[in-house]
Design an enzyme around this catalytic site. Structure first.
Site, mmCIF file in Angstrom:
data_model
loop_
_atom_site.group_PDB
_atom_site.id
_atom_site.type_symbol
_atom_site.label_atom_id
_atom_site.label_comp_id
_atom_site.label_asym_id
_atom_site.label_seq_id
_atom_site.Cartn_x
_atom_site.Cartn_y
_atom_site.Cartn_z
ATOM 1 N N LYS A 136 -7.119 8.454 -3.059
ATOM 2 C CA LYS A 136 -8.260 7.549 -2.491
ATOM 3 C C LYS A 136 -8.558 7.821 -1.106
ATOM 4 C CE LYS A 136 -10.288 3.415 -2.269
ATOM 5 N NZ LYS A 136 -9.898 2.988 -1.270
ATOM 6 N N GLN A 179 -7.048 11.354 4.797
ATOM 7 C CA GLN A 179 -5.966 11.293 5.344
ATOM 8 C C GLN A 179 -4.641 11.950 4.678
ATOM 9 O OE1 GLN A 179 -3.936 7.090 5.669
ATOM 10 N NE2 GLN A 179 -3.038 7.500 4.065
ATOM 11 N N SER A 222 -8.192 -1.142 -4.209
ATOM 12 C CA SER A 222 -8.259 -0.581 -2.834
ATOM 13 C C SER A 222 -7.725 -2.284 -2.441
ATOM 14 C CB SER A 222 -9.510 -0.378 -2.050
ATOM 15 O OG SER A 222 -9.294 -1.074 -0.660
ATOM 16 N N HIS A 268 -0.592 1.819 -5.717
ATOM 17 C CA HIS A 268 0.555 1.997 -5.139
ATOM 18 C C HIS A 268 1.762 2.220 -6.112
ATOM 19 C CE1 HIS A 268 -1.668 -0.578 -1.843
ATOM 20 N NE2 HIS A 268 -1.475 0.468 -1.288
HETATM 21 O O1 PAF Z 1 -2.796 4.747 3.407
HETATM 22 C C1 PAF Z 1 -2.190 3.858 4.102
HETATM 23 O O2 PAF Z 1 -1.871 2.689 3.622
HETATM 24 C C2 PAF Z 1 -1.686 4.069 5.491
HETATM 25 O O3 PAF Z 1 -2.584 4.614 6.328
HETATM 26 C C3 PAF Z 1 -0.403 4.483 5.786
HETATM 27 C C4 PAF Z 1 -0.286 5.776 5.189
HETATM 28 C C5 PAF Z 1 0.603 3.644 5.217
HETATM 29 C C6 PAF Z 1 0.047 4.834 7.179
HETATM 30 O O4 PAF Z 1 0.049 3.328 7.892
#
Ligand code: PAF
Length: 284
Positions: A154, A158, A190, A37
């Site tokens: 990762k 998505q 993760s 992050h």
């Molecule tokens: O990848 C994530 O942590 C989640 O899927 C997100 C994009 C914050 C949406 O809740």
């Protein structure tokens, strides 16, 4: 860095920044922040005048038997990790979805990505997951109105689905995909790694080893997907419950029987009760 919990507070701050002509970067997260992050936050801080990080464990993207209740919630530590950001938005579910909201699309307008993007990989076993992700990300885009939004590779399915949503719905934001951050061992970072026992963590190394080996074989000239899959089984043992190992196109997730540079190898494995995913691009 300022921490807020209300949509209205974000709107007011964004309005002010827009008035000043500042660009806004957005990093959506579910908290339990780690170096992966942090790399997204750093990218945003580098590229944009202001950075907003959301921390929200989104209930509508968890299935009934998934880990919503036990998902790590570490707001105080997260604020420290994300201190380079300008604004942290940590709403409650009621703030996002209204008081007394229910986990049902009878009560909420959802953004539903195309079935073709969801009937495979994680979407196959996590029914409704990407509806929940697209819905919340769309809401965040409407609240934060970012110029750029940063997502980790990762969660590559998505990322591909978010790009598709942004294109199809003409959302005025540029999506920036950021490389997977790994431990020295190769394990992809993760938030769910915290569930692993030391022995399970050892078993988890198989995912990256297997993917890196596939890439090595591809670079040596093997392009047949079934042959590459065969090589992978040498890395798995009885502790690994393989959910999928798939070769798919980096833009539209079509299956590839012959691998090329636009191919991503995706894997999901359950070790005990912990579900881990990883992927590797055949490019570069
Ligand atoms: O990848 C994530 O942590 C989640 O899927 C997100 C994009 C914050 C949406 O809740």
């Amino acid at each position: 860095m300022r921490l807020v919990h209300k949509i209205q507070e974000v709107r007011e701050q964004i309005k002010q920044w827009k008035k000043e002509g500042l660009t806004i970067g957005f990093v959506p997260t579910m908290g339990a922040l780690h170096a992966g992050h942090l790399s997204l936050i750093k990218k945003s801080v580098e590229k944009c005048d202001r950075t907003v990080v959301s921390i929200f464990v989104n209930p509508i993207q968890f299935g009934p038997n998934e880990d919503l209740d036990k998902y790590p919630r570490t707001l105080e530590a997260d604020c420290e990790t994300a201190k380079e950001a300008d604004l942290i938005f940590a709403p409650t579910p009621a703030e996002m979805y209204g008081e007394g909201f229910r986990l049902s699309n009878d009560y909420l307008t959802y953004v539903i990505p195309p079935y073709f993007y969801m009937d495979k990989l994680c979407g196959k076993s996590r029914i409704g997951h990407f509806d929940g992700v697209c819905t919340v990300v769309n809401k965040f885009f409407n609240i934060v109105q970012p110029d750029f939004a940063f997502f980790g590779e990762k969660d590559r399915q998505q990322l591909i689905i978010i790009r598709k949503m942004v294109k199809d719905l003409n959302i005025p934001v540029e999506i920036i995909g950021c490389p997977i951050v790994r431990e020295d061992s190769g394990l992809a970072l993760s938030s769910r790694n915290s569930y692993l026992t030391p022995e399970q963590k050892e078993d988890a190394l198989a995912l990256s080893k297997l993917l890196f080996n596939i890439k090595k074989c591809y670079k040596q000239g093997i392009t047949d997907a079934s042959a590459l899959k065969e090589t992978a089984f040498n890395y798995l043992n009885s502790h690994h419950n393989l959910e999928y190992l798939d070769f798919r196109d980096e833009d539209n997730l079509e299956e590839k029987s012959i691998i090329d540079d636009k191919t991503i190898a995706f894997i999901a494995v359950k070790i005990g009760n912990v579900r881990l995913i990883d992927n590797v691009s055949m490019k570069d």
